[in-house]
Each structure stands twice: as C-alpha cells, then as structure tokens.
Design a protein around this motif. Sequence first.
Motif, PDB file in Angstrom:
ATOM      1  N   VAL A  27     -47.996  11.025  49.684  1.00  0.00           N
ATOM      2  CA  VAL A  27     -49.035  12.015  49.394  1.00  0.00           C
ATOM      3  C   VAL A  27     -49.241  12.146  47.894  1.00  0.00           C
ATOM      4  O   VAL A  27     -50.379  12.185  47.415  1.00  0.00           O
ATOM      5  CB  VAL A  27     -48.692  13.381  50.046  1.00  0.00           C
ATOM      6  CG1 VAL A  27     -49.620  14.476  49.559  1.00  0.00           C
ATOM      7  CG2 VAL A  27     -48.757  13.270  51.563  1.00  0.00           C
ATOM      8  N   ALA A  28     -48.153  12.175  47.121  1.00  0.00           N
ATOM      9  CA  ALA A  28     -48.269  12.291  45.657  1.00  0.00           C
ATOM     10  C   ALA A  28     -48.990  11.086  45.065  1.00  0.00           C
ATOM     11  O   ALA A  28     -49.847  11.231  44.182  1.00  0.00           O
ATOM     12  CB  ALA A  28     -46.883  12.444  45.031  1.00  0.00           C
ATOM     13  N   ALA A  29     -48.676   9.898  45.542  1.00  0.00           N
ATOM     14  CA  ALA A  29     -49.324   8.683  45.033  1.00  0.00           C
ATOM     15  C   ALA A  29     -50.814   8.681  45.336  1.00  0.00           C
ATOM     16  O   ALA A  29     -51.636   8.362  44.461  1.00  0.00           O
ATOM     17  CB  ALA A  29     -48.656   7.448  45.643  1.00  0.00           C
ATOM     18  N   ILE A  30     -51.165   9.051  46.560  1.00  0.00           N
ATOM     19  CA  ILE A  30     -52.582   9.069  46.945  1.00  0.00           C
ATOM     20  C   ILE A  30     -53.320  10.160  46.191  1.00  0.00           C
ATOM     21  O   ILE A  30     -54.421   9.937  45.675  1.00  0.00           O
ATOM     22  CB  ILE A  30     -52.728   9.239  48.468  1.00  0.00           C
ATOM     23  CG1 ILE A  30     -52.112   8.042  49.197  1.00  0.00           C
ATOM     24  CG2 ILE A  30     -54.200   9.411  48.845  1.00  0.00           C
ATOM     25  CD1 ILE A  30     -51.962   8.234  50.696  1.00  0.00           C
ATOM     26  N   ALA A  31     -52.727  11.341  46.098  1.00  0.00           N
ATOM     27  CA  ALA A  31     -53.378  12.456  45.406  1.00  0.00           C
ATOM     28  C   ALA A  31     -53.627  12.111  43.941  1.00  0.00           C
ATOM     29  O   ALA A  31     -54.725  12.342  43.416  1.00  0.00           O
ATOM     30  CB  ALA A  31     -52.532  13.723  45.524  1.00  0.00           C
TER      31      ALA A  31
END
Length: 173
Positions: free
Chosen positions: A161-165
């Motif tokens: 989620v952090a990478a995509i966000a």
Amino acid sequence: MVTKDFSIRINGTAVGPPADPRVSLLDLLRETLQLHGTKKGCDQGACGACTVLADGERIVSCLALAVQYVGRNVVTIEGLAGDDELHPLQRAFIEHDGFQCGYCTPGQICSAVGMAAEARRGVPSHVTPDLTVGEVELTHDELRERMSGNLCRCGAHNGIVAAIAETCAGERK
C-alpha cells in the motif's frame, strides 16, 4: 487485398496465437514464451498472481483464452521496465519492502498500474463516495478496495500500500 494481423503484441513483440484455442493467456506466457514473471496461483481468477495488462487494463490471465487477445497489446511484469530502468512501481516496491516471498509481486505491480489508470479515468469502486468526479482520489480505503483482488499470503500489505500510494501520488503532482 486485405490482410489481417493475427498476432498478439506481448511486451511490444508480435506473437502468433497458440494452435490450440483452449490455451489460456497465462499458459501462453509461461509455457510457450517462457515469461515466468506472471505467476500461476489459484488458476481460478481469485488470487491475482497472474494479473497482466491488456490494452492498459488489468486482467487475470488464467481466465483469459490467448486467442481472445489477438490484435491486442499485452504487457507483463517483464514489459513494464524500460531498457535500463525499473518502472516507478517496481522501484517503490523495493524501497517500501512491498514483497516478502515475491510470488504475488508481479501481479500486484501490474494490477496497481492498471488500477492507477482506472482512477485517473474516474472509474469508481465500491467505496468511491462521489460517482460523478472526473478523477478518483486514491485514499487509503480507495486504494485497498481497488487492490483487494490481489492476495498476499506473506503479509506485505503495508509495504504494498505504501509503495502504490507513494507512486500514484507522485504521478498526480
């Protein structure tokens, strides 16, 4: 004289369809073309490990017959990167430790690329509050809902989620 191109463009290369029309796109990629980045998970369309992009939209390749993609462009994890550079999402997955065993990672990344394009086009999800907006903001809940079709059994969800966000927020600036 009319000629038709009966090939599938896979990562920019024209490939003829399989002789057997029952061959899945996943099996064509893995068994015939030796593109092993796309993973075979459940073989039922439930886990998302086999996600690729077809004309920019994410699909689960285990449920797609290869012959359905004649005349179309298919991009796998191998086709996302440039010649000498990783795709921004690939870099972000590394930076945010968005993988553990790595099995689901190619499908996660391909799905995220397609998901970000959907949001830019204003395609709503189940949690989109306003169905009339042009571009959907990828909030925490929106992102998680849109990526729910890709499962990670190792528990790397926070890194994913952090990478995509981070990557999708960077695209919008």
